[in-house]
Design an enzyme around this catalytic site. Sequence first.
Site, short mmCIF file in Angstrom:
data_model
loop_
_atom_site.label_atom_id
_atom_site.label_comp_id
_atom_site.label_asym_id
_atom_site.label_seq_id
_atom_site.Cartn_x
_atom_site.Cartn_y
_atom_site.Cartn_z
N ASP A 170 44.26 38.00 48.91
CA ASP A 170 43.08 36.65 48.47
C ASP A 170 43.55 35.63 48.79
OD1 ASP A 170 41.17 36.22 46.98
OD2 ASP A 170 41.99 35.56 45.56
N ASP A 176 43.67 35.47 40.97
CA ASP A 176 44.26 35.55 42.42
C ASP A 176 44.85 36.45 42.57
OD1 ASP A 176 43.01 31.88 43.19
OD2 ASP A 176 44.15 32.42 41.30
N GLU A 211 41.01 39.24 52.29
CA GLU A 211 39.20 39.60 51.67
C GLU A 211 38.98 38.77 52.72
OE1 GLU A 211 38.08 39.34 47.90
OE2 GLU A 211 37.16 37.08 48.46
#
EC number: 3.1.21.10
Lengths: 187, 187
Positions: free
Chosen positions: B5, B139, B66
Amino acid sequence: MLGVDPGLTRCGIGVVDSQSGRRAQLVAVGVAMSPPDISVDQRLLLIADELDRWMDLHVPDIVAVERVFAQHNVSTVMGTAQVAGLAMVAAARRGVPVAMHTPSEVKAAVTGSGRAGKEQVQRMVANILGLAEVPKPADAADALAIAICQLWRPAALLDKAERFALTPAQKAWAAAEQAARRARGTR
Amino acid sequence: MLGVDPGLTRCGIGVVDSQSGRRAQLVAVGVAMSPPDISVDQRLLLIADELDRWMDLHVPDIVAVERVFAQHNVSTVMGTAQVAGLAMVAAARRGVPVAMHTPSEVKAAVTGSGRAGKEQVQRMVANILGLAEVPKPADAADALAIAICQLWRPAALLDKAERFALTPAQKAWAAAEQAARRARGTR
């Protein structure tokens, strides 16, 4: 100074040098490229390897990278930002300070106007470096313009001096360089 | 699977594993961080070093990152894009395939809805991995969600199979895995 005009398809890389009292000299200029038909991770790796190669070969004192803005060219801005990040990490990994300049800072440093056109910037790069022809492609000339912008920014050098905690003698040298450059009228 | 992420202040990293017929298992999860008061090149280097460390330690089969969009969070998007680029290069340098997933793809894979809220996604990550508590910070949980999304995407695996020119036997295995996974009702 090693200047980087970041881009995923074409990343301009230019190296300029200047000894005290002498004009800026072209050391090397080129373009790292990646084909658009392979995956982004492979494209980024090609550019990263080329940036590493240039930094190992030329061992710059400072790496200057054009600052990327999120607002324009949305389709290409992510790749451009990523290549700028790779250039920053390649420099940081070698302990080389990184400076960022906006396109208008670069134009102003090279032509005297932050709104100068691309061709004017390229002609000035050739003039400043004493080249008979404008370096091609445009990305290569732009990378040289970024390096020249950095070379001609004694204020930026002084910032770096503070950041890297140079000795008083080194700071005095930088200040003298700045004064000498002003006296020569090169900025 | 190693999920990333991306973020410059906090970059979530999560590793999940799954052997045929068994539920997804947490291998490791953490957050690479960089302090906002140092220069961007130094911040990117800290994150890059941490990503390298995780990839060397866990030797993932695929790295899932991502996907970052230029349109939202303009103030942080450049750093986020640059960290995503570093993760891609770290994987590519090791010959590890990279997959990108949008936030809504990740949410849909984990909760069944592309518009699920953050907390719902995090609860499902804990459920799927059989954890008593939601991994913190957010996160870290998000990185695990990205890794789970990749783990549960046989279609993506088949794409990779084509991209990396797997043998017909390997493709047949991937198809069988996909069928078995469907039969178990895990997606």
